[in-house]
Motif scaffolding. Sequence first.
Motif, PDB file in Angstrom:
ATOM      1  N   GLU A  49     -18.973   5.350  -3.870  1.00  0.00           N
ATOM      2  CA  GLU A  49     -18.165   4.142  -3.730  1.00  0.00           C
ATOM      3  C   GLU A  49     -18.717   3.015  -4.587  1.00  0.00           C
ATOM      4  O   GLU A  49     -19.936   2.829  -4.676  1.00  0.00           O
ATOM      5  CB  GLU A  49     -18.135   3.680  -2.264  1.00  0.00           C
ATOM      6  CG  GLU A  49     -17.263   2.448  -2.046  1.00  0.00           C
ATOM      7  CD  GLU A  49     -17.280   1.943  -0.613  1.00  0.00           C
ATOM      8  OE1 GLU A  49     -16.223   1.582  -0.094  1.00  0.00           O
ATOM      9  OE2 GLU A  49     -18.383   1.915  -0.019  1.00  0.00           O
ATOM     10  N   ARG A  85     -12.273  -2.159  -4.966  1.00  0.00           N
ATOM     11  CA  ARG A  85     -13.018  -1.036  -4.393  1.00  0.00           C
ATOM     12  C   ARG A  85     -12.462   0.258  -4.963  1.00  0.00           C
ATOM     13  O   ARG A  85     -11.260   0.452  -5.072  1.00  0.00           O
ATOM     14  CB  ARG A  85     -12.890  -1.012  -2.872  1.00  0.00           C
ATOM     15  CG  ARG A  85     -13.512   0.223  -2.214  1.00  0.00           C
ATOM     16  CD  ARG A  85     -13.173   0.303  -0.738  1.00  0.00           C
ATOM     17  NE  ARG A  85     -13.682   1.523  -0.124  1.00  0.00           N
ATOM     18  CZ  ARG A  85     -13.004   2.672  -0.060  1.00  0.00           C
ATOM     19  NH1 ARG A  85     -11.778   2.759  -0.568  1.00  0.00           N
ATOM     20  NH2 ARG A  85     -13.531   3.733   0.506  1.00  0.00           N
ATOM     21  N   GLU A  93       0.834  -1.192   0.000  1.00  0.00           N
ATOM     22  CA  GLU A  93       0.000   0.000   0.000  1.00  0.00           C
ATOM     23  C   GLU A  93       0.868   1.242   0.000  1.00  0.00           C
ATOM     24  O   GLU A  93       2.021   1.222   0.428  1.00  0.00           O
ATOM     25  CB  GLU A  93      -0.955  -0.001   1.193  1.00  0.00           C
ATOM     26  CG  GLU A  93      -0.333  -0.117   2.552  1.00  0.00           C
ATOM     27  CD  GLU A  93      -1.393  -0.233   3.641  1.00  0.00           C
ATOM     28  OE1 GLU A  93      -2.374   0.532   3.603  1.00  0.00           O
ATOM     29  OE2 GLU A  93      -1.228  -1.093   4.534  1.00  0.00           O
ATOM     30  N   THR A 152     -11.349  -8.805  -5.808  1.00  0.00           N
ATOM     31  CA  THR A 152     -12.221  -7.821  -5.173  1.00  0.00           C
ATOM     32  C   THR A 152     -11.620  -6.442  -5.433  1.00  0.00           C
ATOM     33  O   THR A 152     -10.422  -6.236  -5.200  1.00  0.00           O
ATOM     34  CB  THR A 152     -12.345  -8.060  -3.663  1.00  0.00           C
ATOM     35  OG1 THR A 152     -12.983  -9.326  -3.453  1.00  0.00           O
ATOM     36  CG2 THR A 152     -13.174  -6.970  -3.001  1.00  0.00           C
ATOM     37  N   ASP A 192      -7.669  -1.831  -3.719  1.00  0.00           N
ATOM     38  CA  ASP A 192      -8.384  -0.649  -3.239  1.00  0.00           C
ATOM     39  C   ASP A 192      -7.798   0.572  -3.945  1.00  0.00           C
ATOM     40  O   ASP A 192      -6.650   0.949  -3.699  1.00  0.00           O
ATOM     41  CB  ASP A 192      -8.209  -0.523  -1.719  1.00  0.00           C
ATOM     42  CG  ASP A 192      -9.100   0.568  -1.102  1.00  0.00           C
ATOM     43  OD1 ASP A 192      -9.667   1.377  -1.857  1.00  0.00           O
ATOM     44  OD2 ASP A 192      -9.205   0.603   0.132  1.00  0.00           O
ATOM     45  N   LYS A 193      -8.564   1.139  -4.870  1.00  0.00           N
ATOM     46  CA  LYS A 193      -8.156   2.332  -5.622  1.00  0.00           C
ATOM     47  C   LYS A 193      -6.833   2.128  -6.356  1.00  0.00           C
ATOM     48  O   LYS A 193      -6.004   3.031  -6.437  1.00  0.00           O
ATOM     49  CB  LYS A 193      -8.080   3.550  -4.693  1.00  0.00           C
ATOM     50  CG  LYS A 193      -9.420   3.951  -4.086  1.00  0.00           C
ATOM     51  CD  LYS A 193      -9.300   5.168  -3.189  1.00  0.00           C
ATOM     52  CE  LYS A 193      -8.587   4.828  -1.899  1.00  0.00           C
ATOM     53  NZ  LYS A 193      -8.557   5.975  -0.945  1.00  0.00           N
ATOM     54  N   SER A 194      -6.643   0.959  -6.908  1.00  0.00           N
ATOM     55  CA  SER A 194      -5.422   0.667  -7.643  1.00  0.00           C
ATOM     56  C   SER A 194      -5.594   0.994  -9.121  1.00  0.00           C
ATOM     57  O   SER A 194      -6.711   1.084  -9.634  1.00  0.00           O
ATOM     58  CB  SER A 194      -5.051  -0.809  -7.474  1.00  0.00           C
ATOM     59  OG  SER A 194      -3.833  -1.089  -8.128  1.00  0.00           O
ATOM     60  N   GLY A 224      -3.462   3.932  -2.619  1.00  0.00           N
ATOM     61  CA  GLY A 224      -4.272   2.726  -2.679  1.00  0.00           C
ATOM     62  C   GLY A 224      -3.570   1.542  -2.049  1.00  0.00           C
ATOM     63  O   GLY A 224      -2.525   1.672  -1.415  1.00  0.00           O
ATOM     64  N   LYS A 225      -4.155   0.361  -2.287  1.00  0.00           N
ATOM     65  CA  LYS A 225      -3.654  -0.863  -1.667  1.00  0.00           C
ATOM     66  C   LYS A 225      -3.970  -2.046  -2.572  1.00  0.00           C
ATOM     67  O   LYS A 225      -5.048  -2.109  -3.176  1.00  0.00           O
ATOM     68  CB  LYS A 225      -4.322  -1.052  -0.301  1.00  0.00           C
ATOM     69  CG  LYS A 225      -3.956  -2.330   0.432  1.00  0.00           C
ATOM     70  CD  LYS A 225      -4.676  -2.381   1.781  1.00  0.00           C
ATOM     71  CE  LYS A 225      -4.402  -3.658   2.532  1.00  0.00           C
ATOM     72  NZ  LYS A 225      -5.098  -3.694   3.847  1.00  0.00           N
ATOM     73  N   LEU A 270     -17.893  -1.212  -5.129  1.00  0.00           N
ATOM     74  CA  LEU A 270     -17.177  -2.370  -4.607  1.00  0.00           C
ATOM     75  C   LEU A 270     -17.757  -3.626  -5.239  1.00  0.00           C
ATOM     76  O   LEU A 270     -18.980  -3.797  -5.285  1.00  0.00           O
ATOM     77  CB  LEU A 270     -17.318  -2.443  -3.083  1.00  0.00           C
ATOM     78  CG  LEU A 270     -16.768  -3.695  -2.384  1.00  0.00           C
ATOM     79  CD1 LEU A 270     -15.254  -3.746  -2.484  1.00  0.00           C
ATOM     80  CD2 LEU A 270     -17.217  -3.719  -0.923  1.00  0.00           C
TER      81      LEU A 270
END
Length: 297
Positions: A165, A155, A136, A153, A256-258, A140-141, A167
């Motif tokens: 959002e 997001r 991260e 997955t 996540d927000k990658s 993002g992560k 997801l």
Amino acid sequence: MRSQRTIKECVYFEGVGLHTGSYCKVTLHPAPVDTGIVFYRPCKKSSMVTNISAVVDTTYATTIGNDRLKVRTVEHLLAVISAMGVSNLTIEVEGPEIPILDGSAVEIARLVMEAGVRKQKKVMPYIKILRPIVMEDGHGKVAAYPFDGRKITFRMFFKNHFLGEQLLSFDLDRGSFINEIAPARTFGFLRDVEYFRANGLAKGGSLDNAVIFSETSVINESGLRFKDECVRHKILDSIGDFSLVGLPIEGHIVADKSGHTMNVKFINKLLTCSDCWEVVSEQVEKAPYPVFSYSYS
């Protein structure tokens, strides 16, 4: 064990490139076992195997290349190849960029389906995630966790925007990919169009090949194909990017927000964390680095 696969017959498509605006032609050719996914440009008589070391740029798309050959915006095509379970393929490219078509991967997926996928007489190794790998930064992560299957997955969050959002968790298989992920189109924001053009990007972009949002609505008259089309498209991009690992991955990828840049950085980290995964073939064996050139399926 899963077999290696190639297509039964050639596949051809053509169209404009999203960023270059150039007209491009692509032909997919069947290939023998252990070929991997190879890009070839006849005019330069040059080829390259698709893997993480071939990535040369991740600015708003994934670009691969070497000293003689460079191909932009490969992620949608690689996502189809990966999701359809194709291990060996020669991709003949006439032009600097893979055509954007309608902004999604659905036409390429349909063409590959019509051509058919053929099993080959050799096992397809894969990477099995044994322990969590997490990366991260401030933006993002991305992480990979042990999982009996292939799952993504994703997001994303649009701050101060009506999209809010999104997801989605997706178990990767051929049928669900074609129906749920491949039709999701490239998207962008009206406020960014001038920036893209000023920086030599999106020269081939239009409402025919991208979903464009204002601050309050969808600009395209046709509207959205899915309420959460944006996150579905990010999963499409991620499937293509993660195919650059070089082998299929059995595990749960959580992002996540990658984007393309972070995906590529995570792949490099994953490949160095050799105690967190193993290569499974006819016998379970541990490899210090996956030197194979297969597509993530």
